[in-house]
Design an enzyme around this catalytic site. Structure first.
Site, mmCIF file in Angstrom:
data_model
loop_
_atom_site.group_PDB
_atom_site.id
_atom_site.type_symbol
_atom_site.label_atom_id
_atom_site.label_comp_id
_atom_site.label_asym_id
_atom_site.label_seq_id
_atom_site.Cartn_x
_atom_site.Cartn_y
_atom_site.Cartn_z
ATOM 1 N N HIS A 1 -25.230 -16.829 23.164
ATOM 2 C CA HIS A 1 -23.667 -17.450 23.421
ATOM 3 C C HIS A 1 -22.902 -16.440 24.577
ATOM 4 C CE1 HIS A 1 -20.042 -18.334 23.156
ATOM 5 N NE2 HIS A 1 -19.455 -18.642 21.193
ATOM 6 N N GLU B 1 -18.550 -29.872 15.220
ATOM 7 C CA GLU B 1 -18.669 -30.504 16.317
ATOM 8 C C GLU B 1 -19.419 -31.521 16.264
ATOM 9 O OE1 GLU B 1 -19.788 -28.758 21.127
ATOM 10 O OE2 GLU B 1 -20.520 -27.618 19.138
#
Length: 413
Positions: free
Chosen positions: A340, A314
């Site tokens: 998450h 990312e």
């Protein structure tokens, strides 16, 4: 056909650090971490001991008792968050065309708990003893269906399932539905609750979960010692509305949804493509739609899971999309505080972007101390950042190579 402008008029959330937006955002500002020992089941024999569980949630306080009994936890979260967003928006369905109001809310998993319970009942008592509501409690689209019933929204009602990118794709698709005239109002976002033996065992076998025993050093995105994500649960739902429709009824406008990019990596079932090109293209598409340049973007809420591959690739994606402007970005990961949330992550993180724009506040990436050598951008370590924010971007990357980037901007008439 020209695109219609879309604004955010309602926010709703159920999270590990607050069961409504007010409490959630207060916890975000305070730097609270919602990770702790697993209580949903006995994890004695599991390598993973920590999760980010929703605490003190009572569905009976948020919806009709009989309706709640027919829903699994992920659907209850969705209905609670959507009801909060609806009330926050000030909508009155007696004054609206219900067929112009829709729902796109997804779950990456649905209810593993219902499957576990049914499998055990079949084994012990036989197939005839399975709950008649097994299927409508289990399947992931029922979050959207239950929200539609609760709110009386009779327009487009769909459900996207793209693993950890689910919430962002749902918001993106709802954004498109309003832009091109399919609806005037959309409830959109994601929901998830799979902290259960199958969920934890499955992600552990995949070597995706952190095995840290320290809640403050378990979800540590971009840190050189990161060893996986912390599984969480919750829901984030927003009300999106066509601008003129919102203005006509005097709605409070939080922000404007300005751009949406969605791509596929076509590379690997769990790993993002190594050069970050898929996620980079999604970010570029979102900026292109908004008419924004890389140097216009003030803040990115990264997918930032705390796995080695995600954070590294990312970072490469951000550098590829933003070029020289990457060094000036302020980037954080909300997963450092709430774990998450899988299919719900994009919905909750979109809300963080909206609130960050409203308050000029970018929270710290909690727990992260020393970043990986190649993760060398500004991830907001040590203290939050306070600055005016005009453009904020939310990234989501899902297993299967699903990439989504949402661009939100401060509202100007």
């Amino acid at each position: 056909m020209s695109k219609r402008r879309v604004v955010v008029t309602g926010l709703g959330a159920v999270t590990p650090i607050g069961n409504n937006v007010r409490d959630f955002w207060s916890s975000i500002r305070a730097g609270r971490v919602g990770i702790g020992s697993i209580t949903a089941f006995d994890a004695t024999d599991y390598k993973v001991k920590l999760a980010a569980e929703v605490k003190g949630f009572d569905a009976r306080e948020r919806m009709d008792f009989k309706m709640a009994k027919r829903m699994e936890r992920f659907s209850q979260f969705a209905v609670a968050a959507a009801s909060e967003a609806f009330l926050d928006s000030g909508l009155d369905m007696e004054k609206e065309d219900a067929f112009r109001a829709g729902v796109i809310i997804g779950s990456g998993v649905g209810s593993l708990q219902e499957v576990e319970g049914a499998a055990e009942k079949i084994r012990q008592k036989g197939p005839s003893r399975v709950n008649p509501l097994l299927v409508p409690r289990m399947i992931s689209n029922m979050a959207a269906g239950n929200v539609s019933i609760q709110l009386g929204f009779r327009g487009k009602c769909t459900s996207v399932a793209t693993a950890c990118a689910t919430g962002s794709h749902c918001i993106g698709d709802a954004f498109r539905a309003i832009q091109y005239g399919d609806a005037d109002i959309m409830a959109a976002g994601g929901t998830e609750s799979c902290i259960c033996p199958t969920g934890v065992a499955g992600f552990t076998a995949l070597t995706a979960l952190s095995q840290s025993k320290d809640p403050m050093r378990a979800s540590i995105p971009f840190d050189k010692d990161r060893d996986g994500f912390v599984i969480g649960e919750g829901a984030g739902v927003v009300i999106l509305e066509e601008l003129e429709h919102a203005k006509a009824r005097g709605a409070h406008i939080y922000a404007e949804a300005a751009g949406y990019g969605a791509t596929g990596d076509a590379y690997h079932i769990t790993s993002p493509i190594e050069d970050g090109s898929g996620a980079a293209k999604a970010m570029e598409l979102a900026m292109q739609e908004a008419g924004a340049l890389p140097e216009d973007i003030d803040y990115i809420n990264a997918h930032g899971t705390g796995t080695h591959h995600n954070d590294l690739f990312e970072t490469r994606a951000i550098k590829a999309a933003f070029g020289n402007a990457a060094d000036g970005l302020v980037i954080n990961s909300t997963k450092s505080m709430i774990g998450h949330l899988l299919g719900a992550a994009g919905g909750v993180e979109f809300i963080v972007c909206v609130k960050s724009i409203n308050d000029g506040f970018i929270h710290q990436t909690m727990g992260t101390k020393e970043t990986d050598e190649e993760c060398d951008l500004n991830y907001v370590l040590g203290a939050p950042v306070e600055k005016p924010i005009h453009f904020a971007m939310s990234n989501s990357l899902g297993f299967g190579g699903h990439n989504a980037a949402l661009l939100i901007k401060s509202y100007e008439d």
